[in-house]
Design a protein around this motif. Structure first.
Motif, PDB file in Angstrom:
ATOM      1  N   ARG A 106       0.925  -1.616   8.813  1.00  0.00           N
ATOM      2  CA  ARG A 106      -0.243  -1.986   9.603  1.00  0.00           C
ATOM      3  C   ARG A 106      -0.900  -3.237   9.035  1.00  0.00           C
ATOM      4  NH1 ARG A 106      -5.255   1.229   8.337  1.00  0.00           N
ATOM      5  NH2 ARG A 106      -5.074  -0.246   6.643  1.00  0.00           N
ATOM      6  N   ASP A 107      -1.090  -3.271   7.715  1.00  0.00           N
ATOM      7  CA  ASP A 107      -1.709  -4.437   7.096  1.00  0.00           C
ATOM      8  C   ASP A 107      -0.846  -5.678   7.261  1.00  0.00           C
ATOM      9  OD1 ASP A 107      -3.781  -2.825   6.359  1.00  0.00           O
ATOM     10  OD2 ASP A 107      -3.114  -2.570   4.286  1.00  0.00           O
ATOM     11  N   THR A 108       0.461  -5.508   7.213  1.00  0.00           N
ATOM     12  CA  THR A 108       1.358  -6.641   7.427  1.00  0.00           C
ATOM     13  C   THR A 108       1.236  -7.160   8.853  1.00  0.00           C
ATOM     14  OG1 THR A 108       2.896  -5.751   5.805  1.00  0.00           O
ATOM     15  CG2 THR A 108       3.761  -7.392   7.308  1.00  0.00           C
ATOM     16  N   ARG A 109       1.141  -6.260   9.802  1.00  0.00           N
ATOM     17  CA  ARG A 109       1.048  -6.660  11.205  1.00  0.00           C
ATOM     18  C   ARG A 109      -0.288  -7.328  11.510  1.00  0.00           C
ATOM     19  NH1 ARG A 109      -1.165  -3.735  15.154  1.00  0.00           N
ATOM     20  NH2 ARG A 109      -1.064  -1.867  13.884  1.00  0.00           N
ATOM     21  N   LEU A 110      -1.382  -6.820  10.958  1.00  0.00           N
ATOM     22  CA  LEU A 110      -2.705  -7.327  11.299  1.00  0.00           C
ATOM     23  C   LEU A 110      -3.076  -8.607  10.556  1.00  0.00           C
ATOM     24  CD1 LEU A 110      -4.763  -4.043  11.533  1.00  0.00           C
ATOM     25  CD2 LEU A 110      -3.946  -5.477  13.389  1.00  0.00           C
ATOM     26  N   THR A 111      -2.734  -8.705   9.276  1.00  0.00           N
ATOM     27  CA  THR A 111      -3.189  -9.838   8.471  1.00  0.00           C
ATOM     28  C   THR A 111      -2.061 -10.717   7.962  1.00  0.00           C
ATOM     29  OG1 THR A 111      -3.145  -8.571   6.419  1.00  0.00           O
ATOM     30  CG2 THR A 111      -5.191  -8.521   7.690  1.00  0.00           C
ATOM     31  N   ASN A 112      -0.816 -10.371   8.258  1.00  0.00           N
ATOM     32  CA  ASN A 112       0.360 -11.089   7.744  1.00  0.00           C
ATOM     33  C   ASN A 112       0.418 -11.086   6.234  1.00  0.00           C
ATOM     34  OD1 ASN A 112       1.318 -11.675  10.292  1.00  0.00           O
ATOM     35  ND2 ASN A 112       0.129 -13.556  10.413  1.00  0.00           N
ATOM     36  N   ASN A 113      -0.315 -10.195   5.607  1.00  0.00           N
ATOM     37  CA  ASN A 113      -0.297 -10.043   4.156  1.00  0.00           C
ATOM     38  C   ASN A 113      -0.530  -8.572   3.856  1.00  0.00           C
ATOM     39  OD1 ASN A 113      -0.459 -10.159   1.421  1.00  0.00           O
ATOM     40  ND2 ASN A 113      -2.193 -11.551   1.339  1.00  0.00           N
ATOM     41  N   PRO A 114       0.480  -7.871   3.340  1.00  0.00           N
ATOM     42  CA  PRO A 114       0.310  -6.434   3.128  1.00  0.00           C
ATOM     43  C   PRO A 114      -0.680  -6.097   2.014  1.00  0.00           C
ATOM     44  CG  PRO A 114       2.376  -7.167   2.239  1.00  0.00           C
ATOM     45  CD  PRO A 114       1.812  -8.324   2.988  1.00  0.00           C
ATOM     46  N   TYR A 115      -1.061  -7.070   1.206  1.00  0.00           N
ATOM     47  CA  TYR A 115      -1.955  -6.793   0.088  1.00  0.00           C
ATOM     48  C   TYR A 115      -3.409  -7.104   0.416  1.00  0.00           C
ATOM     49  CZ  TYR A 115       2.498  -6.361  -2.087  1.00  0.00           C
ATOM     50  OH  TYR A 115       3.763  -5.966  -2.367  1.00  0.00           O
ATOM     51  N   THR A 116      -3.677  -7.591   1.648  1.00  0.00           N
ATOM     52  CA  THR A 116      -5.043  -7.766   2.125  1.00  0.00           C
ATOM     53  C   THR A 116      -5.372  -6.552   2.975  1.00  0.00           C
ATOM     54  OG1 THR A 116      -4.796 -10.153   2.171  1.00  0.00           O
ATOM     55  CG2 THR A 116      -6.586  -9.231   3.466  1.00  0.00           C
ATOM     56  N   ILE A 117      -6.381  -5.805   2.576  1.00  0.00           N
ATOM     57  CA  ILE A 117      -6.717  -4.586   3.279  1.00  0.00           C
ATOM     58  C   ILE A 117      -7.331  -4.938   4.627  1.00  0.00           C
ATOM     59  CG2 ILE A 117      -8.144  -2.514   3.220  1.00  0.00           C
ATOM     60  CD1 ILE A 117      -7.889  -2.614   0.177  1.00  0.00           C
ATOM     61  N   ALA A 118      -6.823  -4.324   5.678  1.00  0.00           N
ATOM     62  CA  ALA A 118      -7.312  -4.575   7.030  1.00  0.00           C
ATOM     63  C   ALA A 118      -8.174  -3.406   7.461  1.00  0.00           C
ATOM     64  CB  ALA A 118      -6.146  -4.757   7.985  1.00  0.00           C
ATOM     65  N   GLY A 119      -9.453  -3.673   7.639  1.00  0.00           N
ATOM     66  CA  GLY A 119     -10.355  -2.645   8.132  1.00  0.00           C
ATOM     67  C   GLY A 119     -10.565  -2.790   9.622  1.00  0.00           C
ATOM     68  N   LEU A 120     -11.566  -2.099  10.147  1.00  0.00           N
ATOM     69  CA  LEU A 120     -11.847  -2.147  11.570  1.00  0.00           C
ATOM     70  C   LEU A 120     -12.285  -3.524  12.021  1.00  0.00           C
ATOM     71  CD1 LEU A 120     -13.683   1.246  12.054  1.00  0.00           C
ATOM     72  CD2 LEU A 120     -11.361   0.651  12.723  1.00  0.00           C
ATOM     73  N   GLU A 121     -12.895  -4.311  11.139  1.00  0.00           N
ATOM     74  CA  GLU A 121     -13.347  -5.640  11.522  1.00  0.00           C
ATOM     75  C   GLU A 121     -12.186  -6.607  11.759  1.00  0.00           C
ATOM     76  OE1 GLU A 121     -13.031  -5.473   7.108  1.00  0.00           O
ATOM     77  OE2 GLU A 121     -14.038  -4.218   8.570  1.00  0.00           O
ATOM     78  N   ASN A 122     -10.996  -6.287  11.284  1.00  0.00           N
ATOM     79  CA  ASN A 122      -9.846  -7.165  11.458  1.00  0.00           C
ATOM     80  C   ASN A 122      -9.007  -6.828  12.682  1.00  0.00           C
ATOM     81  OD1 ASN A 122     -10.493  -8.558   9.139  1.00  0.00           O
ATOM     82  ND2 ASN A 122      -9.247  -7.258   7.851  1.00  0.00           N
ATOM     83  N   ILE A 123      -9.314  -5.725  13.357  1.00  0.00           N
ATOM     84  CA  ILE A 123      -8.561  -5.330  14.537  1.00  0.00           C
ATOM     85  C   ILE A 123      -9.133  -6.083  15.738  1.00  0.00           C
ATOM     86  CG2 ILE A 123      -7.904  -3.415  16.033  1.00  0.00           C
ATOM     87  CD1 ILE A 123      -8.081  -1.620  13.568  1.00  0.00           C
ATOM     88  N   PRO A 124      -8.317  -6.775  16.516  1.00  0.00           N
ATOM     89  CA  PRO A 124      -8.836  -7.516  17.666  1.00  0.00           C
ATOM     90  C   PRO A 124      -9.405  -6.577  18.726  1.00  0.00           C
ATOM     91  CG  PRO A 124      -6.443  -7.709  17.520  1.00  0.00           C
ATOM     92  CD  PRO A 124      -6.885  -6.954  16.331  1.00  0.00           C
ATOM     93  N   ASP A 125     -10.436  -7.036  19.448  1.00  0.00           N
ATOM     94  CA  ASP A 125     -11.108  -6.211  20.443  1.00  0.00           C
ATOM     95  C   ASP A 125     -10.407  -6.220  21.805  1.00  0.00           C
ATOM     96  OD1 ASP A 125     -13.088  -5.443  18.706  1.00  0.00           O
ATOM     97  OD2 ASP A 125     -14.352  -7.177  19.174  1.00  0.00           O
ATOM     98  N   SER A 126      -9.518  -7.136  22.020  1.00  0.00           N
ATOM     99  CA  SER A 126      -8.907  -7.242  23.350  1.00  0.00           C
ATOM    100  C   SER A 126      -7.912  -6.147  23.664  1.00  0.00           C
ATOM    101  CB  SER A 126      -8.182  -8.569  23.480  1.00  0.00           C
ATOM    102  OG  SER A 126      -7.187  -8.689  22.485  1.00  0.00           O
TER     103      SER A 126
END
Length: 70
Positions: free
Chosen positions: A50-70
């Motif tokens: 999931r983190d790889t898909r959302l931020t293109n970096n698996p070591y950057t934690i992706a929270g709800l603020e990083n999920i697109p609203d569309s």
């Protein structure tokens, strides 16, 4: 003479280095990067992907603020 130990030294260096270097190749094939990351459970693997898909970096934690609203 001293050069007679070179073949056995090469064998020992190869035997010690091949497992270490093959770990990077296996990680590249299985996970997609050269680094080792503990993925013992399915939840950890799912979060990694999931983190790889959302931020293109698996070591950057992706929270709800990083999920697109569309």
């Amino acid at each position: 003479m001293w050069y007679e130990i070179l073949p056995s030294f090469g064998i020992v260096v190869a035997a010690m280095g091949i497992p270490h270097l093959s770990a990077y190749v296996i990680n590249k094939v299985a996970i997609g990067n050269f680094y080792r990351r503990r993925l013992l459970t399915e939840e950890e693997k799912r979060n990694y992907l999931r983190d790889t898909r959302l931020t293109n970096n698996p070591y950057t934690i992706a929270g709800l603020e990083n999920i697109p609203d569309s």
